[in-house]
Design an enzyme around this catalytic site. Structure first.
Site, PDB file in Angstrom:
ATOM      1  N   GLY A 127      73.879 -28.826  16.369  1.00 53.19           N
ATOM      2  CA  GLY A 127      74.490 -27.654  16.987  1.00 53.19           C
ATOM      3  C   GLY A 127      73.714 -27.230  18.218  1.00 53.19           C
ATOM      4  O   GLY A 127      72.489 -27.068  18.170  1.00 53.19           O
ATOM      5  N   ASP A 129      73.454 -24.482  19.607  1.00 56.19           N
ATOM      6  CA  ASP A 129      72.748 -23.209  19.439  1.00 56.19           C
ATOM      7  C   ASP A 129      71.347 -23.428  18.880  1.00 56.19           C
ATOM      8  O   ASP A 129      70.392 -22.758  19.286  1.00 56.19           O
ATOM      9  CB  ASP A 129      73.548 -22.252  18.556  1.00 56.19           C
ATOM     10  CG  ASP A 129      73.958 -22.862  17.212  1.00 56.19           C
ATOM     11  OD1 ASP A 129      73.911 -24.101  17.059  1.00 56.19           O
ATOM     12  OD2 ASP A 129      74.351 -22.086  16.315  1.00 56.19           O
ATOM     13  N   ARG A 130      71.203 -24.382  17.962  1.00 49.72           N
ATOM     14  CA  ARG A 130      69.883 -24.674  17.399  1.00 49.72           C
ATOM     15  C   ARG A 130      68.947 -25.218  18.475  1.00 49.72           C
ATOM     16  O   ARG A 130      67.763 -24.853  18.533  1.00 49.72           O
ATOM     17  CB  ARG A 130      70.012 -25.680  16.258  1.00 49.72           C
ATOM     18  CG  ARG A 130      70.846 -25.184  15.086  1.00 49.72           C
ATOM     19  CD  ARG A 130      71.168 -26.307  14.116  1.00 49.72           C
ATOM     20  NE  ARG A 130      69.976 -26.828  13.454  1.00 49.72           N
ATOM     21  CZ  ARG A 130      69.963 -27.966  12.755  1.00 49.72           C
ATOM     22  NH1 ARG A 130      71.065 -28.709  12.661  1.00 49.72           N
ATOM     23  NH2 ARG A 130      68.851 -28.363  12.174  1.00 49.72           N
ATOM     24  N   ASP A 151      67.838 -18.686  12.389  1.00 49.30           N
ATOM     25  CA  ASP A 151      69.005 -17.991  12.934  1.00 49.30           C
ATOM     26  C   ASP A 151      69.894 -17.579  11.766  1.00 49.30           C
ATOM     27  O   ASP A 151      70.393 -18.430  11.024  1.00 49.30           O
ATOM     28  CB  ASP A 151      69.772 -18.888  13.901  1.00 49.30           C
ATOM     29  CG  ASP A 151      70.759 -18.099  14.763  1.00 49.30           C
ATOM     30  OD1 ASP A 151      71.421 -17.191  14.229  1.00 49.30           O
ATOM     31  OD2 ASP A 151      70.865 -18.395  15.965  1.00 49.30           O
TER      32      ASP A 151
END
Length: 292
Positions: A127, A129-130, A151
């Protein structure tokens, strides 16, 4: 990557060469929310902070509200940098940008765009976002210490960044709201717990069904995070710093130890760093951001 249709051009060169002309809009598209942040350039702090933010429902986004948020003359033309884990919502936003803001510039970020070393089998399947969180953490962690990045969102991710700035992978588990829905949908009698009521830690001892569910949902998530932090760092080099972001972050951060730091806009800051060509603490990335 810059989008390959006529109305859009790759944004990086435009933003860096003419930052006063294009406002930088960082967009974090998750599974349930779209978070947008506007950044002024240049910035002096290691991790840039947005000057203004907005969040809208990702399943039925109120793009008129986003348009009103962009009514500031300084955002008349913008460079959009997007990190997304939700393809349908991304398509909705791109279609809107094509129609409503044809003079803007748009870049959809991928793993290979980041100055981050990635030591996993398929960096392209992680991902974004990671990875953006890891990029951001590399700017604020102590150089000699590894970091754990937590998160707390629709899903909870707990990831490890080495002292050399390499993203090593981690764990993914259901978020608190997702677990609450599962308890409701896969049982006959358990109600759906209002997650807004989990903004503060509930008592561990639940004396009726709903308080017992709140206890299990919240403390189960905290316990899982604590255990994963311990497992990921046992036998490692140096005491890790723990950085936490996401919707339930403030309530959870205080329960993970004094070294835990809550960073509200970690992903948006990572997007801004990517837009500015920010480098990771571990130095230059290998080909396509992959450790070879």
């Amino acid at each position: 990557m810059g989008l390959g249709f006529a109305l859009f051009a790759p944004a990086k060169a435009v933003f860096l060469m003419d930052a006063s002309f294009f406002a930088l809009i960082a967009v974090d598209i998750g599974n349930n929310r779209i978070k947008l942040g506007r950044f002024d350039s240049p910035w002096n702090e290691p991790l840039p902070e947005p000057t203004d933010t907005i969040s809208v429902d990702g399943r039925n986004p109120d793009l008129d509200r986003v348009a009103a948020w962009l009514s500031d003359p300084a955002a008349e033309r913008a460079a959009w940098w997007i990190g997304s884990v939700n393809r349908p919502t991304t398509t909705l936003l791109l279609d809107w940008l094509r129609l409503e803001r044809p003079n803007d510039r748009v870049t959809l970020l991928a793993a290979g765009d980041l100055a981050l070393k990635i030591a996993v089998e398929r960096p392209d399947m992680v991902g974004i976002d990671r990875l953006l969180d890891a990029l951001a953490v590399n700017r604020i962690r102590a150089p000699e210490r590894p970091a754990v990045v937590v998160d707390v969102g629709s899903a909870i991710t707990v990831d490890l960044v080495s002292r050399d700035g390499v993203f090593l992978g981690g764990a993914i588990l259901p978020g608190i709201a997702m677990s609450a829905r599962a308890l409701h949908e896969f049982t006959d009698l358990l109600p759906l717990v209002d997650m807004a009521e989990l903004s503060t830690p509930p008592p561990a001892l639940g004396t009726s069904t709903i308080p017992a569910m709140r206890s299990g949902l919240f403390w189960g998530a905290v316990g899982a995070i604590r255990q994963l932090v311990e497992c990921l760092t046992t036998g490692g080099s140096g005491e890790p710093q723990v950085f936490l972001s996401g919707g339930a972050g403030p309530a959870v951060a205080s329960l993970l130890g004094q070294s835990t730091r809550h960073v509200p806009h970690l992903t948006l800051g990572g997007i801004a760093l990517a837009a500015a060509g920010g480098t990771a603490g571990g130095g230059e990335a290998g080909r396509n951001g992959v450790v070879e």
